[in-house]
Motif scaffolding. Structure first.
Motif, PDB file in Angstrom:
ATOM      1  N   ALA A   6       0.845  -1.189   0.000  1.00 57.53           N
ATOM      2  CA  ALA A   6       0.000   0.000   0.000  1.00 57.53           C
ATOM      3  C   ALA A   6       0.880   1.239   0.000  1.00 57.53           C
ATOM      4  CB  ALA A   6      -0.920   0.009   1.216  1.00 57.53           C
ATOM      5  N   ILE A   7       0.542   2.178  -0.861  1.00 58.63           N
ATOM      6  CA  ILE A   7       1.178   3.494  -0.868  1.00 58.63           C
ATOM      7  C   ILE A   7       0.167   4.413  -0.189  1.00 58.63           C
ATOM      8  CG2 ILE A   7       2.175   5.312  -2.286  1.00 58.63           C
ATOM      9  CD1 ILE A   7       3.565   2.951  -3.337  1.00 58.63           C
ATOM     10  N   ILE A   8       0.565   4.986   0.942  1.00 58.05           N
ATOM     11  CA  ILE A   8      -0.387   5.753   1.757  1.00 58.05           C
ATOM     12  C   ILE A   8       0.179   7.129   2.084  1.00 58.05           C
ATOM     13  CG2 ILE A   8      -1.371   3.678   2.804  1.00 58.05           C
ATOM     14  CD1 ILE A   8       0.330   4.444   5.345  1.00 58.05           C
ATOM     15  N   ARG A   9      -0.692   7.997   2.566  1.00 54.39           N
ATOM     16  CA  ARG A   9      -0.236   9.271   3.109  1.00 54.39           C
ATOM     17  C   ARG A   9       0.546   8.972   4.392  1.00 54.39           C
ATOM     18  NH1 ARG A   9      -2.940  13.806   1.200  1.00 54.39           N
ATOM     19  NH2 ARG A   9      -4.728  13.314  -0.103  1.00 54.39           N
ATOM     20  N   THR A  10       1.690   9.575   4.526  1.00 52.20           N
ATOM     21  CA  THR A  10       2.523   9.361   5.710  1.00 52.20           C
ATOM     22  C   THR A  10       1.764   9.750   6.979  1.00 52.20           C
ATOM     23  OG1 THR A  10       4.505   9.692   4.388  1.00 52.20           O
ATOM     24  CG2 THR A  10       4.742   9.951   6.760  1.00 52.20           C
ATOM     25  N   SER A  11       0.928  10.745   6.891  1.00 56.16           N
ATOM     26  CA  SER A  11       0.172  11.207   8.059  1.00 56.16           C
ATOM     27  C   SER A  11      -0.839  10.176   8.557  1.00 56.16           C
ATOM     28  CB  SER A  11      -0.550  12.512   7.734  1.00 56.16           C
ATOM     29  OG  SER A  11      -1.495  12.305   6.704  1.00 56.16           O
ATOM     30  N   ARG A  12      -1.177   9.169   7.753  1.00 56.58           N
ATOM     31  CA  ARG A  12      -2.162   8.153   8.142  1.00 56.58           C
ATOM     32  C   ARG A  12      -1.515   6.863   8.626  1.00 56.58           C
ATOM     33  NH1 ARG A  12      -6.375  10.507   9.387  1.00 56.58           N
ATOM     34  NH2 ARG A  12      -7.476   8.550   9.180  1.00 56.58           N
ATOM     35  N   GLN A  15      -2.447   5.454  12.325  1.00 51.62           N
ATOM     36  CA  GLN A  15      -3.801   4.907  12.417  1.00 51.62           C
ATOM     37  C   GLN A  15      -3.879   3.535  11.743  1.00 51.62           C
ATOM     38  OE1 GLN A  15      -2.960   7.974  11.490  1.00 51.62           O
ATOM     39  NE2 GLN A  15      -4.473   9.487  12.131  1.00 51.62           N
ATOM     40  N   ILE A  16      -3.248   3.406  10.573  1.00 51.25           N
ATOM     41  CA  ILE A  16      -3.269   2.123   9.860  1.00 51.25           C
ATOM     42  C   ILE A  16      -2.493   1.077  10.652  1.00 51.25           C
ATOM     43  CG2 ILE A  16      -2.450   0.937   7.777  1.00 51.25           C
ATOM     44  CD1 ILE A  16      -3.111   3.598   6.265  1.00 51.25           C
ATOM     45  N   HIS A  17      -1.328   1.443  11.168  1.00 50.66           N
ATOM     46  CA  HIS A  17      -0.519   0.502  11.947  1.00 50.66           C
ATOM     47  C   HIS A  17      -1.283   0.000  13.167  1.00 50.66           C
ATOM     48  CE1 HIS A  17       2.593  -0.472  15.027  1.00 50.66           C
ATOM     49  NE2 HIS A  17       3.000  -1.238  14.017  1.00 50.66           N
ATOM     50  N   THR A  18      -1.959   0.877  13.866  1.00 51.70           N
ATOM     51  CA  THR A  18      -2.750   0.483  15.032  1.00 51.70           C
ATOM     52  C   THR A  18      -3.845  -0.495  14.637  1.00 51.70           C
ATOM     53  OG1 THR A  18      -2.289   2.584  16.138  1.00 51.70           O
ATOM     54  CG2 THR A  18      -4.224   1.348  16.899  1.00 51.70           C
ATOM     55  N   CYS A  19      -4.531  -0.220  13.556  1.00 50.25           N
ATOM     56  CA  CYS A  19      -5.636  -1.065  13.104  1.00 50.25           C
ATOM     57  C   CYS A  19      -5.154  -2.466  12.713  1.00 50.25           C
ATOM     58  CB  CYS A  19      -6.352  -0.396  11.927  1.00 50.25           C
ATOM     59  SG  CYS A  19      -7.840  -1.269  11.375  1.00 50.25           S
ATOM     60  N   VAL A  20      -4.103  -2.559  11.902  1.00 53.75           N
ATOM     61  CA  VAL A  20      -3.642  -3.885  11.470  1.00 53.75           C
ATOM     62  C   VAL A  20      -3.010  -4.653  12.629  1.00 53.75           C
ATOM     63  CG1 VAL A  20      -3.417  -3.224   9.045  1.00 53.75           C
ATOM     64  CG2 VAL A  20      -1.406  -3.112  10.521  1.00 53.75           C
ATOM     65  N   SER A  21      -2.402  -3.953  13.582  1.00 52.31           N
ATOM     66  CA  SER A  21      -1.843  -4.625  14.762  1.00 52.31           C
ATOM     67  C   SER A  21      -2.942  -5.294  15.571  1.00 52.31           C
ATOM     68  CB  SER A  21      -1.085  -3.635  15.635  1.00 52.31           C
ATOM     69  OG  SER A  21       0.047  -3.157  14.972  1.00 52.31           O
ATOM     70  N   LYS A  22      -4.081  -4.613  15.722  1.00 52.22           N
ATOM     71  CA  LYS A  22      -5.212  -5.183  16.452  1.00 52.22           C
ATOM     72  C   LYS A  22      -5.765  -6.419  15.766  1.00 52.22           C
ATOM     73  CE  LYS A  22      -6.695  -0.896  18.650  1.00 52.22           C
ATOM     74  NZ  LYS A  22      -7.708   0.174  18.665  1.00 52.22           N
ATOM     75  N   MET A  23      -5.552  -6.540  14.457  1.00 51.66           N
ATOM     76  CA  MET A  23      -6.028  -7.706  13.713  1.00 51.66           C
ATOM     77  C   MET A  23      -5.111  -8.911  13.870  1.00 51.66           C
ATOM     78  SD  MET A  23      -7.613  -6.481  10.192  1.00 51.66           S
ATOM     79  CE  MET A  23      -8.088  -8.184  10.077  1.00 51.66           C
ATOM     80  N   GLY A  24      -3.930  -8.700  14.439  1.00 50.56           N
ATOM     81  CA  GLY A  24      -3.014  -9.814  14.628  1.00 50.56           C
ATOM     82  C   GLY A  24      -1.827  -9.820  13.687  1.00 50.56           C
ATOM     83  N   LYS A  79     -10.121   1.995   5.354  1.00 49.30           N
ATOM     84  CA  LYS A  79     -10.854   2.809   6.335  1.00 49.30           C
ATOM     85  C   LYS A  79      -9.958   3.876   6.970  1.00 49.30           C
ATOM     86  CE  LYS A  79     -12.998   2.333  10.826  1.00 49.30           C
ATOM     87  NZ  LYS A  79     -12.852   1.496  11.998  1.00 49.30           N
ATOM     88  N   GLU A  80      -8.793   3.469   7.447  1.00 46.04           N
ATOM     89  CA  GLU A  80      -7.932   4.386   8.186  1.00 46.04           C
ATOM     90  C   GLU A  80      -7.102   5.295   7.286  1.00 46.04           C
ATOM     91  OE1 GLU A  80      -8.255   4.806  11.352  1.00 46.04           O
ATOM     92  OE2 GLU A  80      -9.583   3.081  11.633  1.00 46.04           O
ATOM     93  N   GLY A  81      -6.902   4.898   6.032  1.00 47.97           N
ATOM     94  CA  GLY A  81      -6.095   5.698   5.122  1.00 47.97           C
ATOM     95  C   GLY A  81      -6.872   6.726   4.333  1.00 47.97           C
ATOM     96  N   LYS A  82      -8.184   6.651   4.392  1.00 50.46           N
ATOM     97  CA  LYS A  82      -9.022   7.521   3.560  1.00 50.46           C
ATOM     98  C   LYS A  82      -9.198   8.904   4.167  1.00 50.46           C
ATOM     99  CE  LYS A  82     -13.541   7.813   1.416  1.00 50.46           C
ATOM    100  NZ  LYS A  82     -14.818   7.132   1.176  1.00 50.46           N
TER     101      LYS A  82
END
Length: 112
Positions: A6-12, A15-24, A79-82
């Protein structure tokens, strides 16, 4: 297994790291990258001189997950990158044929 890039905004990123970490997700790689798409770089100031950089800084994520986690990870990134603005990024998904852990030669999903 799937590799999600994924190529994402650095500012997001947080939030993305927290979300995927919670998924395992136990491991991901990320890189600072530069790119240019439909969004053009904003004018910047450096020592009082205005200039337009020729690129836009972004963060690239690389995550390898078992097939059953792939859809959830993709949804986290969506969700978190949008932000709803041009330049939110892209996601690419690839099949991973095999994985190896160098330390103890675990293979497949056990290597993740």
């Amino acid at each position: 297994m799937k590799k999600i890039e994924a190529i994402i905004r650095t500012s997001r990123f947080d939030q993305i790291h927290t979300c995927v970490s919670k998924m395992g997700v136990k491991f991901l790689s990320f890189y600072e990258v530069k790119g240019m798409g439909f969004e053009h770089a904003r004018q910047e100031m450096y020592r009082g001189v205005a200039y337009e950089p020729a690129y836009i800084p972004r963060t690239k994520l690389e995550i390898v997950v078992p097939d059953d986690l792939a859809e959830g990870v993709i949804n986290c990134i969506l969700k978190e990158g949008k932000t709803g603005e041009v330049g939110d990024g892209k996601i690419f998904v690839y099949d991973v044929l095999e994985a190896y852990r160098i330390r103890n030669t675990d293979t497949g999903e056990a290597a993740l």
